[in-house]
Write an enzyme that holds these catalytic residues in place. Structure first.
Site, PDB file in Angstrom:
ATOM      1  N   GLU A  88      -0.411  -8.586   0.741  1.00 21.95           N
ATOM      2  CA  GLU A  88      -0.855  -9.712   1.569  1.00 21.95           C
ATOM      3  C   GLU A  88      -0.678 -11.036   0.817  1.00 21.95           C
ATOM      4  OE1 GLU A  88      -4.751  -8.221   2.586  1.00 21.95           O
ATOM      5  OE2 GLU A  88      -3.805  -6.652   3.772  1.00 21.95           O
ATOM      6  N   GLU A 123       1.454   0.761  -3.009  1.00 18.68           N
ATOM      7  CA  GLU A 123       0.927   0.508  -1.673  1.00 18.68           C
ATOM      8  C   GLU A 123       2.076   0.256  -0.702  1.00 18.68           C
ATOM      9  OE1 GLU A 123      -3.417  -0.789  -1.763  1.00 18.68           O
ATOM     10  OE2 GLU A 123      -2.219  -2.596  -1.882  1.00 18.68           O
ATOM     11  N   SER A 182      -4.273   2.967   3.954  1.00 15.28           N
ATOM     12  CA  SER A 182      -5.019   3.785   4.917  1.00 15.28           C
ATOM     13  C   SER A 182      -5.555   5.075   4.305  1.00 15.28           C
ATOM     14  CB  SER A 182      -4.157   4.074   6.156  1.00 15.28           C
ATOM     15  OG  SER A 182      -3.788   2.857   6.789  1.00 15.28           O
TER      16      SER A 182
HETATM   17  C1  PEP Z   1      -5.193  -2.516   0.723  1.00 19.40           C
HETATM   18  O1  PEP Z   1      -5.228  -3.571   1.329  1.00 19.40           O
HETATM   19  O2  PEP Z   1      -5.041  -2.524  -0.518  1.00 19.40           O
HETATM   20  C2  PEP Z   1      -5.319  -1.285   1.486  1.00 19.40           C
HETATM   21  C3  PEP Z   1      -4.893  -0.176   0.939  1.00 19.40           C
HETATM   22  O3  PEP Z   1      -5.862  -1.396   2.734  1.00 19.40           O
HETATM   23  P1  PEP Z   1      -6.199  -0.175   3.735  1.00 19.40           P
HETATM   24  O4  PEP Z   1      -6.908   0.888   2.922  1.00 19.40           O
HETATM   25  O5  PEP Z   1      -7.067  -0.766   4.770  1.00 19.40           O
HETATM   26  O6  PEP Z   1      -4.895   0.333   4.254  1.00 19.40           O
END
Ligand code: PEP
Length: 252
Positions: A97, A167, A212
């Site tokens: 992000e 990620e 997630s």
């Molecule tokens: C994150 O933003 O690092 C993340 C993994 O978010 P989420 O678990 O909501 O996918």
């Protein structure tokens, strides 16, 4: 054998009352296991209050980003020594992000990584591919590029106290989780790439999965040999959800 790190990225959520309740729930339910460390990363304004609440508990404190500068005329920024003074042990750098919404380049991420270490913080370096990059077969090339930008900027020795979070961008906040095998493939690629620079650092470095992750899928992911914990967004905002992942780590 590497320990597990279960890290909550609260993003821009919460207020004083909800944070107090969430932290109390996490402290009360933290697994006894010495192999599982819990970490929470609240928004900047709440760090001092949460630091007071977690003091003496099994829960560590981190921040979600940091300036690459140490001090000076950088309106709105927060420096690594400030985070350290507030009791942070970790800081997330290069979250997707930050890269996509705020234009953080890999060079800026490398500078933040370096600034964190210089202040005695442990950086959690996020890397990950978009869906288009995965579908075009470029996952490893994207990860290599993100990793190499930091390696070139700081050198492998600086990874001795760092953490990496894989990620996949397509899995963050979407409910679409990478399968344990998909995640393991990338984690083992990252470890092999680092091994090419330093075998011992690569072997001891924690590589977290993020995207997630929740109680229902955590056990499968955490059972993989190169997955050493999770970076959790949505499921870190309720103590029961976060603790379900911590329990899966404790049982893993
Ligand atoms: C994150 O933003 O690092 C993340 C993994 O978010 P989420 O678990 O909501 O996918």
């Amino acid at each position: 054998m590497r320990d597990f790190l279960v890290a909550g990225n609260w993003k821009m959520n919460g207020d004083s009352a909800s944070n107090t309740e969430l932290v109390a729930g996490i402290i009360a339910g933290a697994p006894e296991s010495d192999r599982v460390k819990l970490l929470i990363c609240p928004p900047f304004p709440y760090l001092a209050a949460v630091a007071g609440q977690v003091a003496g508990s099994r829960v560590a404190l981190g921040a979600q980003t940091v300036s690459e500068h140490t001090a000076g005329a950088y309106t709105g920024e927060v420096a690594a020594p400030m985070l350290r003074e507030l009791g942070c042990e970790y800081v997330i750098v290069g979250h997707s992000e930050r890269r996509s919404l705020y234009g953080e380049s890999s060079d800026a991420v490398a500078a933040k990584f370096k600034a964190a270490l210089a202040a005695g913080l442990r950086p959690i370096l996020c890397v990950g591919e978009t869906l288009a990059e995965r579908e075009s077969g470029n996952t490893e090339a994207v990860i290599d590029k993100q990793l190499n930008a930091v390696l070139a900027g700081v050198g492998i020795a600086e990874f001795a106290t760092a953490v990496i979070a894989y990620e996949p961008v397509w899995a963050i906040g979407t409910g679409m989780t990478a399968s344990p095998e998909q995640a393991q493939d990338v984690h083992s690629h990252i470890r092999a790439a680092l091994s090419g620079h330093d075998v011992d650092i690569a072997a001891s470095l924690q590589i977290l999965y993020g995207g997630s992750m929740k109680g229902e899928n955590a056990a499968g992911l955490l059972a993989m040999p190169d997955i050493d914990g999770g970076l959790i967004g949505g499921a870190s905002l309720k103590a029961a959800d976060f603790l379900a992942i911590a329990e899966a780590a404790a049982e893993g």
